[in-house]
Every structure is written in structure tokens, then in C-alpha cells.
Write an enzyme that holds these catalytic residues in place. Sequence first.
Site, short mmCIF file in Angstrom:
data_model
loop_
_atom_site.label_atom_id
_atom_site.label_comp_id
_atom_site.label_asym_id
_atom_site.label_seq_id
_atom_site.Cartn_x
_atom_site.Cartn_y
_atom_site.Cartn_z
N GLY A 95 16.20 -6.53 -0.46
CA GLY A 95 15.41 -6.35 -2.05
C GLY A 95 16.60 -5.66 -2.70
O GLY A 95 17.62 -5.15 -2.31
N HIS A 144 12.24 -9.11 -2.29
CA HIS A 144 11.70 -8.74 -3.58
C HIS A 144 12.83 -8.12 -4.42
O HIS A 144 13.68 -7.58 -4.07
CB HIS A 144 10.53 -7.61 -3.17
CG HIS A 144 11.43 -6.72 -2.28
ND1 HIS A 144 11.68 -5.47 -2.78
CD2 HIS A 144 11.20 -6.36 -1.06
CE1 HIS A 144 12.00 -4.48 -2.07
NE2 HIS A 144 11.86 -5.15 -0.84
N ASP A 145 12.62 -8.27 -5.83
CA ASP A 145 13.26 -7.80 -7.00
C ASP A 145 14.61 -8.15 -6.99
O ASP A 145 15.49 -7.59 -7.75
CB ASP A 145 13.08 -6.26 -6.76
CG ASP A 145 11.81 -5.83 -6.45
OD1 ASP A 145 10.91 -5.91 -7.72
OD2 ASP A 145 11.29 -4.98 -5.68
#
Length: 271
Positions: free
Chosen positions: A145, A127-128
Site C-alpha cells: 500500500g 491500496h492507495d
Amino acid sequence: MSRIASTARIHPMAIVEDGATIGENVTIGPFCTIGRDVVLKDDVEVVSNAVVTGKTEIGKGCRIFPMAVIGGLSQSLHEAGEDSTLTIGDNCTMREGVTINMGTVGGGGRTVIGNDCLFLANSHVAHDCILGNGIVMSNNVMLAGHVKVDDRAILGGGSAVHQFNRIGRNAFIGGLTAVNYDVIPYGMLNGNPGILAGLNIVGMTRAGIDRATIHRVRKAFKQIFEGEGNIRNNAAAIRDEYVDCREVIEILDFIAADSDRAISSPFRGKA
């Protein structure tokens, strides 16, 4: 309501949920699942047995191979199903078993990948993460992440990148390397823990950087990492000497930028 171009070819044993947008000349093979909020732009091919889900946009000419899961929820312990997205640019390839997660609200709510990237089998983008163009992630590479990877970086098989790390443009990460700290542009990192082994001369040459410039970057590298001061002070001290060398200034700007992580060096992690 789905928007499916008339030239799209969808296998009768594929599932395309109502609401998906399917562009011209898209091919979706058997046993694929395409979620309701997915956008597949023109000429995308989803080979078979792959899942594209979430608020995910796949750019033109991308190829997604079997068992890949693109756009899944983050694996963050704080994941609560908030609104988040994944955007992948044009002409990217995601081989077998690749997983790429959407963003989280705490990290800005988006995962972004540029154009012409290659993700080999079982590589993972958490994520991200923000990835540039022309990046190669070899088999089993793992990005935690909030990682940022700049253009044309190459990550060798089985390498693992700690969360919030940055990897600079044209950097090379060796196979099975543990990336615990930021890696400068044109840097070459190897080992566990990762040690900055020098410059990615092969990558610089392939990028069209001339020999004289490479020698100047080598000189700057020694001044930064072998000088008497700390890395940031050494980098700041030589800036005026290299105002006419874009590659060195890129390294100096990378070191000077705010970061959650320290800078990888030839000495960090050694006993």
C-alpha cells in the site's frame, strides 16, 4: 440505470450490473462481471473470466485478461468498506491474474494508475498506490500500500516493494528484488535486501538521454553516494554544480523530498 453504448459487444454469459457505464466499442467476454459503479471507456476489452468492481474507471483502449480482479476492496486490516476509488488511464494492459485494489480513506481514498502501463501475470497493486505512465510490472511483482512509482519504471519478476516506498522515473528493479527503501530516478536496484547497483543506463539511453548527460549523472551519483557526508547533505552540496542538468536535479529533488522511507544506496543493507 446502466449506460451502455450501442456499439458495445457484451457476451450473453457476462454479467453487467445495473448502473455500469460501458463506452463505445467495448468488448466484454464470457463469464466476466462488471460492477454497478464501474466505468469502461471506449475500446476497452475485458477478455473473459475477469472481474471489474468497485468505483473503478478504466481508460480508453485498456485490455483486461482472464482471472484479473480490478477494483477490489483493499487488503488493509483497517478496511471498513468506506468510499474509495480506482482510476486507470488509457491503453493499459492487465494480464492473467492481476489484482489492483481501490484506495482507503486513511490513504486518501484513491488508487491511481497512468497511461500505457503493462501489468504482467499475477502482479499486484495494493491500496492507495500512485503510478505514472509507461510502467512495466513483470510477473508476480507485488506493490504494498501507498507506493508511488514514477513514469517508465520497470519492475522485474517477483520483486516486492515495501509500503510507502517511492520508485523514481526510469528506475529499474531487478527480478526477485526486495525494495525496502526509496529508489532514485534512473537508479538500478538488485538483490535482497535491494542494493543500488548504479544507474539504469539502458533505460536512460532508450529515453533519449545523450551520452554527455549520462556521464554527468554518473559523476553526480558518485558524489552523492561516495562522498564523505550523508546522502542528503551530499546531494544538497552539489545542487549548484548541476543547475543546468535536468536529470541530476530530478535526482536531487527526489532525495530532498519528504518521505516515510530512507534512500536506497550502494551500501545500505550490506554487512
